[in-house]
Design a protein around this motif. Structure first.
Motif, PDB file in Angstrom:
ATOM      1  N   ASP A 185      10.401   7.375   0.661  1.00 43.17           N
ATOM      2  CA  ASP A 185      10.517   6.244   1.582  1.00 43.17           C
ATOM      3  C   ASP A 185      10.935   4.988   0.826  1.00 43.17           C
ATOM      4  O   ASP A 185      10.741   4.867  -0.383  1.00 43.17           O
TER       5      ASP A 185
ATOM      6  N   GLU B 194       9.843   0.743   4.391  1.00 40.45           N
ATOM      7  CA  GLU B 194       9.111   1.711   5.201  1.00 40.45           C
ATOM      8  C   GLU B 194       7.638   1.749   4.799  1.00 40.45           C
ATOM      9  O   GLU B 194       6.751   1.765   5.667  1.00 40.45           O
TER      10      GLU B 194
ATOM     11  N   ARG C  12       4.439   0.869   7.402  1.00 44.31           N
ATOM     12  CA  ARG C  12       3.328   1.789   7.667  1.00 44.31           C
ATOM     13  C   ARG C  12       2.006   1.209   7.172  1.00 44.31           C
ATOM     14  O   ARG C  12       0.956   1.369   7.825  1.00 44.31           O
TER      15      ARG C  12
ATOM     16  N   ASN D  50      16.850   0.375   8.205  1.00 45.80           N
ATOM     17  CA  ASN D  50      15.793  -0.500   8.712  1.00 45.80           C
ATOM     18  C   ASN D  50      15.732  -0.493  10.229  1.00 45.80           C
ATOM     19  O   ASN D  50      14.638  -0.580  10.814  1.00 45.80           O
TER      20      ASN D  50
ATOM     21  N   LEU E  46      13.771   2.391  11.276  1.00 42.77           N
ATOM     22  CA  LEU E  46      12.334   2.219  11.031  1.00 42.77           C
ATOM     23  C   LEU E  46      11.623   1.524  12.183  1.00 42.77           C
ATOM     24  O   LEU E  46      10.390   1.586  12.278  1.00 42.77           O
TER      25      LEU E  46
END
Length: 215
Positions: free
Chosen positions: A80, A84, A88, A114, A117
């Motif tokens: 990742d 990212e 998260r 992005n 994401l």
């Protein structure tokens, strides 16, 4: 809880400073070289994450001396991106409304990555926006309304992110739609304009990108 991630893409300092000043963020996180913007503008993040492969060492050394900042050092060889991981991590801390600055720029692979994401927000029932001085980008899987006096910029573009988006109805726009199925390989949803006090984007089934643009 409202959170901000500053990552390492293009940032216009005056726009970003005003966004931070008025955003009411409960948590500010820097993703790798995003800390350079914070350093040169005398702003202190709560958390810094990254592999620190592209950060200015003056920024890194300065923030390392501040014992209030939480650091999370990542392995450079990972699946990742730093952005990212930051998204998260922010959501795991209870952030439900997340703004990303520095997520756009000249690297189109990073920009597209992005944008993808943003779907993490849909998976976690959180609202994520990708913002720069020209655009606000969101990904939605349910109907929304946009007030004209609160919109970002002048234009609203809708781009299907799933193969199809079913039963799209647009009201309060210059170019309305009624029970339309949007799909790929066309530019139908580009550059609409809000004409009423409130515009409504209604659909059932699918995922849409909503891009509000200044010019």
């Amino acid at each position: 809880m409202r959170g901000l991630i500053v990552t390492g893409g293009n940032i216009r300092d005056d726009f970003a400073r005003e966004k931070i000043k008025t955003g009411g963020y409960d948590m500010i996180m820097a993703a790798d070289s995003g800390m350079d913007f914070l350093y040169r503008n005398h702003l202190t993040p709560d958390i810094i994450v990254g592999d620190f492969d592209s950060v200015d060492h003056d920024s890194l050394d300065f923030f390392r001396e501040d014992g209030r900042i939480e650091f999370c050092k990542l392995n450079p060889q990972k699946d990742d991106t730093d952005t990212e991981y930051a998204i998260r991590d922010a959501l795991s801390r209870g952030v439900l409304q997340l703004t990303i600055l520095g997520g756009t720029g000249s690297r189109l692979d990073h920009v597209l990555g992005n944008i993808s994401l943003l779907g993490i927000g849909l998976e976690n029932h959180a609202e994520i926006e990708l913002v720069d001085e020209h655009n606000r980008i969101r990904m939605i899987d349910k109907s929304i309304s946009i007030r004209k006096d609160e919109q970002f910029g002048r234009y609203v573009s809708l781009i299907p992110y799933s193969a199809t988006v079913e039963h799209v109805t647009l009201t309060g726009f210059k170019y309305p739609l009624a029970d339309y199925t949007m799909g790929g390989f066309n530019s139908l949803g580009i550059s609409n304009e809000i004409t009423d006090d409130v515009a409504h984007i209604e659909f059932r089934g699918g995922i849409l990108l909503v891009i509000e643009s200044l010019d």
